[in-house]
Design an enzyme around this catalytic site. Structure first.
Site, mmCIF file in Angstrom:
data_model
loop_
_atom_site.group_PDB
_atom_site.id
_atom_site.type_symbol
_atom_site.label_atom_id
_atom_site.label_comp_id
_atom_site.label_asym_id
_atom_site.label_seq_id
_atom_site.Cartn_x
_atom_site.Cartn_y
_atom_site.Cartn_z
ATOM 1 N N HIS A 216 0.457 -1.913 0.276
ATOM 2 C CA HIS A 216 0.101 0.217 0.034
ATOM 3 C C HIS A 216 1.390 1.036 -0.332
ATOM 4 O O HIS A 216 0.411 2.805 -0.903
ATOM 5 C CB HIS A 216 -0.951 0.119 1.084
ATOM 6 C CG HIS A 216 -2.296 -1.000 1.226
ATOM 7 N ND1 HIS A 216 -3.197 -0.206 1.421
ATOM 8 C CD2 HIS A 216 -2.009 -2.707 0.624
ATOM 9 C CE1 HIS A 216 -4.602 -1.283 0.388
ATOM 10 N NE2 HIS A 216 -3.721 -2.711 0.677
ATOM 11 N N SER A 220 0.222 -0.665 -6.061
ATOM 12 C CA SER A 220 -0.173 -2.775 -7.117
ATOM 13 C C SER A 220 0.717 -2.035 -8.419
ATOM 14 O O SER A 220 1.373 -0.888 -9.171
ATOM 15 C CB SER A 220 -0.971 -3.144 -7.446
ATOM 16 O OG SER A 220 -1.739 -3.076 -5.622
ATOM 17 N N LYS A 244 -14.553 -7.972 -7.775
ATOM 18 C CA LYS A 244 -13.901 -9.160 -8.961
ATOM 19 C C LYS A 244 -12.893 -10.027 -7.561
ATOM 20 O O LYS A 244 -13.252 -11.106 -9.121
ATOM 21 C CB LYS A 244 -12.661 -8.407 -9.225
ATOM 22 C CG LYS A 244 -12.065 -9.127 -10.752
ATOM 23 C CD LYS A 244 -10.444 -8.453 -11.423
ATOM 24 C CE LYS A 244 -10.451 -9.105 -13.208
ATOM 25 N NZ LYS A 244 -9.532 -7.825 -13.486
ATOM 26 N N ASP A 245 -12.814 -10.015 -6.671
ATOM 27 C CA ASP A 245 -12.205 -10.923 -5.915
ATOM 28 C C ASP A 245 -13.043 -12.057 -5.397
ATOM 29 O O ASP A 245 -12.835 -13.212 -5.331
ATOM 30 C CB ASP A 245 -11.138 -10.133 -4.970
ATOM 31 C CG ASP A 245 -9.431 -9.837 -5.095
ATOM 32 O OD1 ASP A 245 -9.536 -9.531 -6.361
ATOM 33 O OD2 ASP A 245 -9.736 -8.632 -4.476
ATOM 34 N N GLU A 288 5.921 -34.245 0.593
ATOM 35 C CA GLU A 288 4.128 -33.639 -0.108
ATOM 36 C C GLU A 288 4.421 -32.946 -1.272
ATOM 37 O O GLU A 288 5.560 -32.011 -1.422
ATOM 38 C CB GLU A 288 3.473 -32.536 0.664
ATOM 39 C CG GLU A 288 3.111 -33.252 2.165
ATOM 40 C CD GLU A 288 1.924 -33.431 1.779
ATOM 41 O OE1 GLU A 288 0.722 -32.926 2.554
ATOM 42 O OE2 GLU A 288 1.303 -34.819 1.240
#
Length: 434
Positions: A216, A220, A244-245, A288
């Protein structure tokens, strides 16, 4: 006398709280009106998805810890009790076990996004480094969590991986003894791993907070890799990207739910449903799936490194494998300085886009080799994958020096709003000089 800050929220309760502790104002600033580039694609969903999975893992883990017993004679039984006798215990356990895989899927895509679009470049170097720290903490947390069910793979995986530290000169044996809490993988080991597995997610959460704070501050990155030049290049985070998220989260939850309800053991190993037995070694010890690429690098170093034309060994194969495995992650920290191109996005870099494809292919080769026995031809596949993997990083300064990027748009708004590459010629001139 200090005056209470003013607040403009209509809800009287929210307004009253915000005047005394302006958390809602902060949230509105950071997640409401926060200006974000207007050209985000769905790659930018995966940061929010990672935060969602982290919260899910912490909540499910705390509840499971209430029923788990960290003792070698009771751990396996306590997990079975959670599955059979605790109300909704089977679902919590499957959410937590498959959540680890979901976390790594989301984070690997998030990291790939960073490589593709140059999210590690100035001014986001610290943001990228904090991301690498988060990944290392994830690896440690996941490894310790895999030990807790105390099945065959849990026990032997812990034995093999912790024994790797014995290759470190001088202090290696002391590190292993410290990890074990004794002279073998036993009850003190399980207790330490349980305590650290419970603690580290909260450490991850703290580093994620710093990661988001750094994001922030710098803002971005975006698919074009150019910085916003004004209000025409940005949108408020809400409602555009919250919507959108949420859409991305809906699709992700369907994918997650499929594994939880229809294939809960698909990503695990069947031997981990056998209680740990120090006297019976599994035919093939496999970690894994999300550890397999790094396990493939570890096993690809089958040769000693020494002085030429002599029998003096400087680094034996075991230590060389350990160094290569840790270097394969730590080298990510150097990405802002290895990649010297002035252009961020792969879209404008004709050589780099194939270079990233080589990284993806090498990662897939290492994942394949890491899941196979340590024999030919799988060792050779791992060695080729290791060579290509490190070639990507070490070759970056070279390709950055002679690659000629394509012309960049003059702003984010032009291609988004249909302006194409108008004004790109002017932006191309400094690229040619670079």
């Amino acid at each position: 006398m200090a005056h209470a800050p003013t607040s403009s929220f209509k809800n009287p309760v929210v307004n009253w709280i915000d005047q005394r502790l302006p958390v809602f104002t902060m949230m509105q600033k950071e997640y409401g009106t926060f200006p974000t580039p207007r050209n985000f694609n769905y790659f930018w969903n995966f940061g929010a998805l990672a935060m969602f999975v982290l919260a899910t893992m912490i909540v499910s883990g705390v509840v499971l810890a209430m029923q788990y017993t960290a003792h070698t004679s009771l751990a396996f039984t306590s997990v079975e009790r959670i599955m059979r006798d605790v109300n909704w215990g089977w679902m919590l356990r499957y959410i937590h076990a498959n959540g680890a895989s979901m976390f790594f899927i989301v984070v690997y895509i998030h990291i790939l996004r960073g490589f593709l679009y140059g999210s590690y470049k100035k001014p986001r170097e610290l943001l990228w480094i904090l991301g690498v720290v988060i990944f290392l903490l994830m690896m440690a947390t996941a490894f310790m969590g895999y030990v807790l069910p105390w099945g065959q793979m849990s026990f032997w995986g812990a034995t093999v991986i912790t024994n790797l530290f014995s290759a470190v000169p001088v202090v290696g044996e002391s590190i292993v003894t410290l990890l074990w809490g004794g002279f073998s993988v036993d009850n003190p080991t399980l207790n330490r791993f349980f305590a650290l597995h419970f603690l580290l997610p909260f450490v991850i959460f703290a580093v994620v907070f710093l990661h988001v704070a750094a994001l922030h501050i710098t803002g971005s990155n975006n698919p074009l890799g150019i910085e916003p030049k004004g209000p025409q290049d940005t949108l408020p985070f809400h409602p555009y990207y919250t919507t959108k998220d949420l859409f991305g989260l809906s699709l992700f939850l369907i994918f997650f739910a499929f594994f939880v309800f229809f294939a809960p053991n698909y990503l695990g190993h069947p031997d981990n449903y056998i209680p740990a037995d120090p006297l019976v070694t599994p035919a093939h010890i496999v970690p894994e799936w999300y550890f397999l690429p790094f396990y493939g690098i570890l096993r690809s170093i089958t040769f000693n490194i020494g002085l030429p034309f002599s029998d003096v060994v400087l680094i034996d194969a075991k230590l060389g494998g350990v160094i290569a495995m840790f270097a394969s992650i730590l080298i990510w920290v150097l990405m802002p300085w290895l990649d010297r191109s002035p252009v961020k996005s792969y879209r404008f870099r004709p050589i780099y886009k194939w270079w990233v494809l080589m990284l993806v292919v090498s990662f897939a080769m290492l994942m394949y080799a890491g899941g196979k026995p340590a024999e030919q031809p799988y060792v050779l596949v791992g060695q080729v994958g290791t060579f290509l993997y490190f070639l990507f990083f070490l070759g970056l300064p070279v390709i950055s020096s002679f690659e000629r990027p394509l012309p960049l748009p003059a702003s984010i708004a032009q291609p988004v709003l249909g302006g194409g590459r108008v004004g790109a010629v002017a932006a191309a001139k400094p690229m040619e000089k670079a």
